[in-house]
Write a protein that holds these residues in place. Structure first.
Motif, PDB file in Angstrom:
ATOM      1  N   UNK A   4       0.849  -1.189   0.000  1.00 42.38           N
ATOM      2  CA  UNK A   4       0.000   0.000   0.000  1.00 42.38           C
ATOM      3  C   UNK A   4       0.884   1.238   0.000  1.00 42.38           C
ATOM      4  N   UNK A   5       0.690   2.092  -0.997  1.00 38.11           N
ATOM      5  CA  UNK A   5       1.496   3.309  -1.115  1.00 38.11           C
ATOM      6  C   UNK A   5       0.732   4.538  -0.660  1.00 38.11           C
ATOM      7  N   UNK A   6      -0.588   4.526  -0.775  1.00 36.00           N
ATOM      8  CA  UNK A   6      -1.407   5.676  -0.413  1.00 36.00           C
ATOM      9  C   UNK A   6      -2.714   5.170   0.181  1.00 36.00           C
ATOM     10  N   UNK A   7      -3.087   5.746   1.316  1.00 37.65           N
ATOM     11  CA  UNK A   7      -4.313   5.351   2.008  1.00 37.65           C
ATOM     12  C   UNK A   7      -5.000   6.609   2.512  1.00 37.65           C
ATOM     13  N   UNK A   8      -6.251   6.782   2.167  1.00 35.18           N
ATOM     14  CA  UNK A   8      -7.027   7.920   2.661  1.00 35.18           C
ATOM     15  C   UNK A   8      -7.838   7.463   3.865  1.00 35.18           C
ATOM     16  N   UNK A   9      -7.814   8.270   4.906  1.00 38.00           N
ATOM     17  CA  UNK A   9      -8.593   7.985   6.103  1.00 38.00           C
ATOM     18  C   UNK A   9      -9.623   9.085   6.248  1.00 38.00           C
ATOM     19  N   UNK A  10     -10.872   8.715   6.130  1.00 37.54           N
ATOM     20  CA  UNK A  10     -11.964   9.666   6.272  1.00 37.54           C
ATOM     21  C   UNK A  10     -12.726   9.273   7.527  1.00 37.54           C
ATOM     22  N   UNK A  11     -12.790  10.156   8.463  1.00 45.48           N
ATOM     23  CA  UNK A  11     -13.475   9.812   9.697  1.00 45.48           C
ATOM     24  C   UNK A  11     -13.695  11.025  10.555  1.00 45.48           C
TER      25      UNK A  11
END
Length: 82
Positions: free
Chosen positions: A3-10
């Motif tokens: 995994x190179x990029x992970x968006x966390x929406x919370x």
């Protein structure tokens, strides 16, 4: 896992926990033409928060206006501060 990029929406609790754990490299904030306030108003970071000497330092990478909203893109500055 590759995994190179992970968006966390919370919510503010999730954001506060990943910031405190040092897991955030970049942060995107949106400023909308709406003022919320009061003890129960949502904030980007909930919980105990960060004291001034422990606060994340951010470097502004980009600003974009779309209509009445402003999108801010920051990089977390991990360099030592004196």
């Amino acid at each position: 896992m590759g995994i190179k990029r992970l968006a966390i929406l919370g919510g503010g609790k999730l954001v506060a926990s990943v910031l405190a754990a040092g897991l955030v490299d970049e942060l995107w904030l949106t400023v909308c033409p709406l003022i919320l306030g009061g003890a129960d108003a949502p904030t980007p970071v909930e919980g105990k928060g960060f004291l001034a000497d422990l606060a994340l330092k951010l470097e502004l990478l980009a600003v974009k206006q779309v209509g009445q909203e402003v999108f801010l893109h920051y990089k977390v500055d991990r360099s030592p501060h004196v």
